[in-house]
Design a protein around this motif. Structure first.
Motif, short mmCIF file in Angstrom:
data_model
loop_
_atom_site.label_atom_id
_atom_site.label_comp_id
_atom_site.label_asym_id
_atom_site.label_seq_id
_atom_site.Cartn_x
_atom_site.Cartn_y
_atom_site.Cartn_z
N THR A 109 0.98 -0.85 0.04
CA THR A 109 0.08 0.00 -0.07
C THR A 109 0.94 1.18 -0.03
OG1 THR A 109 -1.71 -1.10 1.42
CG2 THR A 109 -1.81 1.04 1.20
N THR A 110 0.71 1.98 -1.23
CA THR A 110 1.56 2.96 -1.14
C THR A 110 0.80 4.65 -1.45
OG1 THR A 110 2.05 2.83 -3.62
CG2 THR A 110 3.67 2.04 -2.25
N GLU A 111 -0.68 4.24 -1.59
CA GLU A 111 -1.20 5.51 -1.76
C GLU A 111 -2.72 5.11 -1.03
OE1 GLU A 111 -0.18 6.46 -6.45
OE2 GLU A 111 -2.17 5.83 -6.09
N ILE A 112 -3.27 6.12 -0.62
CA ILE A 112 -4.67 6.07 -0.03
C ILE A 112 -5.66 6.90 -0.60
CG2 ILE A 112 -3.56 5.28 2.08
CD1 ILE A 112 -3.72 8.20 3.18
N THR A 153 -4.14 1.67 -2.27
CA THR A 153 -3.64 1.29 -3.65
C THR A 153 -2.22 1.33 -3.90
OG1 THR A 153 -3.49 3.75 -4.44
CG2 THR A 153 -5.92 2.97 -4.15
N ASN A 154 -1.90 0.94 -5.13
CA ASN A 154 -0.39 0.88 -5.52
C ASN A 154 -0.45 1.24 -6.97
OD1 ASN A 154 2.03 -0.13 -6.90
ND2 ASN A 154 2.50 -1.02 -4.66
N ILE A 184 1.26 0.62 -9.42
CA ILE A 184 1.61 -0.64 -10.30
C ILE A 184 0.25 -1.38 -10.37
CG2 ILE A 184 3.04 -2.63 -10.57
CD1 ILE A 184 5.38 -0.96 -9.18
N SER A 185 0.04 -1.86 -9.17
CA SER A 185 -1.18 -3.03 -9.36
C SER A 185 -2.55 -2.56 -9.26
CB SER A 185 -0.87 -3.83 -8.14
OG SER A 185 -0.76 -3.22 -6.97
N GLY A 186 -2.82 -1.22 -8.84
CA GLY A 186 -4.13 -0.57 -8.62
C GLY A 186 -4.63 -0.90 -7.20
N ASP A 187 -6.17 -0.83 -6.98
CA ASP A 187 -6.73 -0.94 -5.76
C ASP A 187 -6.41 -2.38 -5.42
OD1 ASP A 187 -7.87 1.62 -6.14
OD2 ASP A 187 -9.94 0.91 -6.71
N LEU A 188 -6.00 -2.32 -3.94
CA LEU A 188 -5.64 -3.55 -3.12
C LEU A 188 -6.54 -3.80 -2.09
CD1 LEU A 188 -1.87 -2.02 -2.26
CD2 LEU A 188 -2.58 -3.66 -4.26
N TRP A 189 -7.16 -3.03 -1.21
CA TRP A 189 -8.24 -3.25 -0.29
C TRP A 189 -9.02 -1.99 0.02
CZ3 TRP A 189 -7.35 0.12 3.40
CH2 TRP A 189 -6.15 0.55 3.75
N GLN A 216 3.57 -6.92 4.52
CA GLN A 216 2.91 -5.52 4.95
C GLN A 216 1.83 -5.84 5.66
OE1 GLN A 216 1.44 -2.54 2.40
NE2 GLN A 216 2.76 -1.02 3.35
N SER A 217 1.52 -5.13 6.80
CA SER A 217 0.51 -5.38 7.57
C SER A 217 -0.27 -3.91 7.79
CB SER A 217 0.20 -6.08 8.89
OG SER A 217 1.07 -5.14 9.78
N THR A 218 -1.40 -3.45 7.56
CA THR A 218 -2.08 -2.27 7.75
C THR A 218 -3.44 -2.09 8.68
OG1 THR A 218 -2.53 -0.25 6.55
CG2 THR A 218 -3.45 -2.32 5.49
N HIS A 219 -3.43 -1.24 9.43
CA HIS A 219 -4.59 -1.06 10.21
C HIS A 219 -5.30 0.11 10.20
CE1 HIS A 219 -3.00 -4.34 13.12
NE2 HIS A 219 -1.82 -3.98 12.63
N PRO A 220 -6.13 0.20 9.03
CA PRO A 220 -7.00 1.47 8.96
C PRO A 220 -8.16 1.54 10.06
CG PRO A 220 -7.70 -0.40 7.63
CD PRO A 220 -6.66 -0.94 8.19
#
Length: 214
Positions: A81-84, A115-116, A118-123, A191-195
């Motif tokens: 995840t490099t973009e939000i 999002t990223n 390169i790959s687009g929306d991730l979650w 990577q783990s992310t906690h929105p």
């Protein structure tokens, strides 16, 4: 507009050194923050080719295991995840079939998307709050919920980690907060992310939505 634009949490941090203003005040306004890319143009092209092959694979875990170390690095970087992106529209309850129109009311759906380039929306992680009000007080709390979805290989939604509702019917304000967990894992977790999303709903129909990553 919100109650004097007041909110307890207005800075959305994480994603390396990235910081973004993550407060929405009664407006459907996307907020986008970006981290610096870690791959050069040749590496991005190679990463896209590797992702295409993995997506086609019937055993993606095995396909990833068979990559060499540098190829694994490229795939993980392309999936991090490099973009939000943030979006929080509200809907008048008078437009909903299952809600009485005797009281004024709204439903806020606040979504946080990782999002990223390169790959687009991730979650995506979404919080919904639906309430009715009489101009001063909350008259009913019809819905407070949170849920997550994933759109790319390697990512898994682990569910709600924490949630809290402060306030009740008769109060001038309620606050619903939910924290989700997403993990990017193949042989190892990259990577783990906690929105975290917090929605304040007021007795006069105004609202605040705040998002952050921890």
């Amino acid at each position: 507009m919100s109650k004097d634009n007041r909110s307890r949490r207005s800075i959305l941090g994480g994603l390396g050194g990235m910081i973004a203003l993550g407060t929405l005040t009664g407006l459907s306004t996307p907020v986008v923050a970006t981290d610096e890319a870690n791959l050069n143009s040749d590496e991005e092209k190679k990463a896209q080719e590797l992702l295409q092959e993995l997506r086609k694979s019937s055993d993606r875990a095995k396909g990833f295991e068979n990559l060499d170390q540098d190829e694994k690095r490229l795939v993980i970087e392309a999936l991090k995840t490099t973009e939000i992106k943030i979006d929080s529209p509200d809907t008048p309850l008078s437009t909903l079939d299952d809600v009485s129109t005797l009281d004024s009311g709204k439903r806020v759906t606040s979504t946080y998307t990782g999002t990223n380039p390169i790959s687009g929306d991730l979650w995506t992680f979404t919080v919904e709050v639906q309430w009715s009000y009489d101009g001063n007080e909350i008259t009913s709390i019809d819905r407070t919920t949170a849920f997550g979805e994933t759109y790319e290989i390697g990512w898994t939604y682990k569910g709600i980690q924490n949630e809290d509702l402060i306030g009740s019917v008769g109060d001038s304000q309620i606050t619903y907060t939910a924290e989700g967990l997403f993990e990017l894992c193949f042989q190892f977790c990259g990577q783990s992310t906690h929105p975290v999303i917090e929605v304040d709903a007021y007795g006069d129909g105004e609202w605040d939505a705040e998002q952050r990553k921890v």
